[in-house]
Scaffold this motif. Sequence first.
Motif, PDB file in Angstrom:
ATOM      1  N   MET A 214      86.961  52.941  24.113  1.00 28.24           N
ATOM      2  CA  MET A 214      85.718  53.164  23.406  1.00 28.24           C
ATOM      3  C   MET A 214      84.529  52.287  23.391  1.00 28.24           C
ATOM      4  SD  MET A 214      87.328  55.102  19.860  1.00 28.24           S
ATOM      5  CE  MET A 214      88.414  56.347  20.259  1.00 28.24           C
ATOM      6  N   THR A 215      85.037  50.950  23.939  1.00 26.46           N
ATOM      7  CA  THR A 215      83.650  49.983  23.717  1.00 26.46           C
ATOM      8  C   THR A 215      83.095  49.622  24.988  1.00 26.46           C
ATOM      9  OG1 THR A 215      85.478  47.954  24.309  1.00 26.46           O
ATOM     10  CG2 THR A 215      85.246  48.535  21.958  1.00 26.46           C
ATOM     11  N   HIS A 216      83.702  50.413  26.182  1.00 33.85           N
ATOM     12  CA  HIS A 216      83.224  50.061  27.311  1.00 33.85           C
ATOM     13  C   HIS A 216      81.927  50.946  27.561  1.00 33.85           C
ATOM     14  CE1 HIS A 216      87.265  48.726  29.059  1.00 33.85           C
ATOM     15  NE2 HIS A 216      86.882  48.075  27.965  1.00 33.85           N
ATOM     16  N   ASP A 217      80.950  50.432  28.529  1.00 32.21           N
ATOM     17  CA  ASP A 217      79.673  51.299  28.654  1.00 32.21           C
ATOM     18  C   ASP A 217      80.000  52.565  29.458  1.00 32.21           C
ATOM     19  OD1 ASP A 217      78.185  49.465  27.037  1.00 32.21           O
ATOM     20  OD2 ASP A 217      77.611  48.388  28.725  1.00 32.21           O
ATOM     21  N   ASP A 218      80.775  52.461  30.429  1.00 31.44           N
ATOM     22  CA  ASP A 218      80.930  53.460  31.295  1.00 31.44           C
ATOM     23  C   ASP A 218      81.573  54.532  30.614  1.00 31.44           C
ATOM     24  OD1 ASP A 218      83.428  51.973  31.283  1.00 31.44           O
ATOM     25  OD2 ASP A 218      83.890  52.295  33.485  1.00 31.44           O
ATOM     26  N   TYR A 219      82.712  54.177  29.706  1.00 31.84           N
ATOM     27  CA  TYR A 219      83.175  55.150  28.851  1.00 31.84           C
ATOM     28  C   TYR A 219      82.256  56.075  28.129  1.00 31.84           C
ATOM     29  CZ  TYR A 219      86.059  57.270  25.101  1.00 31.84           C
ATOM     30  OH  TYR A 219      86.772  58.058  24.240  1.00 31.84           O
ATOM     31  N   LYS A 220      81.248  55.099  26.941  1.00 30.45           N
ATOM     32  CA  LYS A 220      80.492  55.705  26.429  1.00 30.45           C
ATOM     33  C   LYS A 220      79.458  56.858  27.100  1.00 30.45           C
ATOM     34  CE  LYS A 220      80.198  51.613  23.514  1.00 30.45           C
ATOM     35  NZ  LYS A 220      79.252  50.433  23.192  1.00 30.45           N
ATOM     36  N   THR A 221      78.920  56.455  28.411  1.00 30.33           N
ATOM     37  CA  THR A 221      78.256  57.448  29.255  1.00 30.33           C
ATOM     38  C   THR A 221      78.968  58.681  29.419  1.00 30.33           C
ATOM     39  OG1 THR A 221      76.859  55.345  30.074  1.00 30.33           O
ATOM     40  CG2 THR A 221      76.815  57.578  31.208  1.00 30.33           C
ATOM     41  N   GLU A 222      80.131  58.434  30.061  1.00 27.31           N
ATOM     42  CA  GLU A 222      80.744  59.653  30.442  1.00 27.31           C
ATOM     43  C   GLU A 222      81.506  60.553  29.337  1.00 27.31           C
ATOM     44  OE1 GLU A 222      83.684  59.053  33.642  1.00 27.31           O
ATOM     45  OE2 GLU A 222      82.577  57.266  34.440  1.00 27.31           O
ATOM     46  N   PHE A 223      81.665  59.871  28.236  1.00 34.08           N
ATOM     47  CA  PHE A 223      82.270  60.647  27.167  1.00 34.08           C
ATOM     48  C   PHE A 223      80.934  61.496  26.634  1.00 34.08           C
ATOM     49  CE2 PHE A 223      82.316  60.880  22.405  1.00 34.08           C
ATOM     50  CZ  PHE A 223      83.568  61.366  22.139  1.00 34.08           C
ATOM     51  N   GLU A 224      79.906  60.938  26.323  1.00 33.94           N
ATOM     52  CA  GLU A 224      78.699  61.731  25.871  1.00 33.94           C
ATOM     53  C   GLU A 224      78.599  62.923  26.764  1.00 33.94           C
ATOM     54  OE1 GLU A 224      77.362  61.602  22.947  1.00 33.94           O
ATOM     55  OE2 GLU A 224      78.542  59.552  22.199  1.00 33.94           O
ATOM     56  N   ALA A 225      78.458  62.726  28.021  1.00 37.50           N
ATOM     57  CA  ALA A 225      78.109  63.856  28.863  1.00 37.50           C
ATOM     58  C   ALA A 225      79.333  64.974  28.789  1.00 37.50           C
ATOM     59  CB  ALA A 225      78.085  63.427  30.420  1.00 37.50           C
ATOM     60  N   ALA A 226      80.744  64.218  28.854  1.00 36.83           N
ATOM     61  CA  ALA A 226      81.772  65.243  28.702  1.00 36.83           C
ATOM     62  C   ALA A 226      81.742  66.078  27.207  1.00 36.83           C
ATOM     63  CB  ALA A 226      82.903  64.647  28.663  1.00 36.83           C
ATOM     64  N   LYS A 227      81.439  65.375  26.299  1.00 47.71           N
ATOM     65  CA  LYS A 227      81.374  65.932  24.900  1.00 47.71           C
ATOM     66  C   LYS A 227      80.275  67.149  25.062  1.00 47.71           C
ATOM     67  CE  LYS A 227      80.050  64.562  20.067  1.00 47.71           C
ATOM     68  NZ  LYS A 227      79.953  63.553  19.252  1.00 47.71           N
ATOM     69  N   ALA A 228      79.256  66.742  25.370  1.00 52.84           N
ATOM     70  CA  ALA A 228      77.950  67.691  25.486  1.00 52.84           C
ATOM     71  C   ALA A 228      78.462  69.082  26.156  1.00 52.84           C
ATOM     72  CB  ALA A 228      76.824  67.223  26.021  1.00 52.84           C
ATOM     73  N   GLU A 229      79.064  68.678  27.297  1.00 48.94           N
ATOM     74  CA  GLU A 229      79.482  69.882  28.079  1.00 48.94           C
ATOM     75  C   GLU A 229      80.779  70.802  27.478  1.00 48.94           C
ATOM     76  OE1 GLU A 229      80.713  70.233  32.818  1.00 48.94           O
ATOM     77  OE2 GLU A 229      82.110  69.241  31.570  1.00 48.94           O
ATOM     78  N   LEU A 230      81.386  70.130  26.684  1.00 50.89           N
ATOM     79  CA  LEU A 230      82.645  70.856  26.160  1.00 50.89           C
ATOM     80  C   LEU A 230      82.103  71.553  24.814  1.00 50.89           C
ATOM     81  CD1 LEU A 230      85.397  71.162  25.265  1.00 50.89           C
ATOM     82  CD2 LEU A 230      85.465  69.230  24.230  1.00 50.89           C
ATOM     83  N   ARG A 231      81.051  70.993  24.176  1.00 52.58           N
ATOM     84  CA  ARG A 231      80.514  71.831  22.935  1.00 52.58           C
ATOM     85  C   ARG A 231      79.598  72.873  23.149  1.00 52.58           C
ATOM     86  NH1 ARG A 231      82.207  69.369  18.154  1.00 52.58           N
ATOM     87  NH2 ARG A 231      80.519  70.569  17.053  1.00 52.58           N
ATOM     88  N   ALA A 232      78.982  72.682  24.233  1.00 53.15           N
ATOM     89  CA  ALA A 232      78.233  73.831  24.733  1.00 53.15           C
ATOM     90  C   ALA A 232      78.893  74.837  25.328  1.00 53.15           C
ATOM     91  CB  ALA A 232      77.180  73.127  25.738  1.00 53.15           C
ATOM     92  N   ALA A 233      79.950  74.604  25.883  1.00 54.02           N
ATOM     93  CA  ALA A 233      80.835  75.809  26.432  1.00 54.02           C
ATOM     94  C   ALA A 233      81.593  76.509  25.541  1.00 54.02           C
ATOM     95  CB  ALA A 233      81.924  75.116  27.438  1.00 54.02           C
ATOM     96  N   LEU A 234      81.903  75.676  24.285  1.00 52.59           N
ATOM     97  CA  LEU A 234      82.716  76.546  23.401  1.00 52.59           C
ATOM     98  C   LEU A 234      81.815  77.099  22.199  1.00 52.59           C
ATOM     99  CD1 LEU A 234      85.575  73.739  22.582  1.00 52.59           C
ATOM    100  CD2 LEU A 234      85.508  75.387  23.858  1.00 52.59           C
ATOM    101  N   GLY A 235      80.257  76.550  22.106  1.00 52.75           N
ATOM    102  CA  GLY A 235      79.348  77.367  21.250  1.00 52.75           C
ATOM    103  C   GLY A 235      79.516  76.646  20.133  1.00 52.75           C
ATOM    104  N   LEU A 236      79.674  75.259  20.111  1.00 50.91           N
ATOM    105  CA  LEU A 236      79.663  74.489  19.151  1.00 50.91           C
ATOM    106  C   LEU A 236      78.413  73.655  18.824  1.00 50.91           C
ATOM    107  CD1 LEU A 236      83.385  73.391  19.131  1.00 50.91           C
ATOM    108  CD2 LEU A 236      82.293  75.068  17.562  1.00 50.91           C
TER     109      LEU A 236
END
Length: 236
Positions: A214-236
């Motif tokens: 969670m402290t890694h920059d590449d993780y943070k960047t990809e996490f936020e993109a994946a989270k946004a995609e997931l929440r949008a798809a689930l209607g959240l």
Amino acid sequence: MHKYSRLAAMGLALALSFSSPLFAEEKAKPFSDAKEINLLNLLPPPPANDSVQTKAEIGQVLTIQVTRTPDMEARAVADQEENVWRFSDVIDNPKFSKDNLPKFSAFFDRVVETEGAVVDPAKDVWKRPRPHLLYPELVKPVVKLTKSGSYPSGHTTVGTLMGVVLSNMLPEKRDVIMHRAWEFGWNRVIGGIHYPSDIEAGRIAGITIASTIMTHDDYKTEFEAAKAELRAALGL
């Protein structure tokens, strides 16, 4: 005749080129490895084969072996798959699928690869024999057999790791996600392929890996993109 032979040879060469490793799907890059997260320094060594604890754990495995139901066995077999889609039952949304979530899917491919990069070196050092190898005449697993080290449980590690990451994306479902992650690990004992202490160590390893990457920059960047995609798809 020679013309057709040349064409056939060209066709064969082309077919072989597309079946070569050059065209194989590229493996996901882990977010960390055993150099950064050395489980040998984090976890205690596994109990000795002839220890009181190991004998007690074998007793637990054997008790489960005679009490598990067909449904429990089927669940353990299904949970052999190490991917985030095993959480589909608690996400409970038809949009939660690989086809709908390409960024999310690619991100979790890296998460899953991280488990192996961290856990496998420790398994290779400790080499704890699995229950069915220590007591082959008694322990009868219902899942795929393996001779790799038993401690810590890689399935439990990755299940816990995925659960922590996924629940950070969907905090409103944290309780059911983490309950599912715990079940994912325990199903390795139900399946007869692990000791309970392997599961405990795997949960510690999974949480440690999650908190580290969670402290890694590449993780943070990809996490936020994946989270946004997931929440949008689930209607959240």
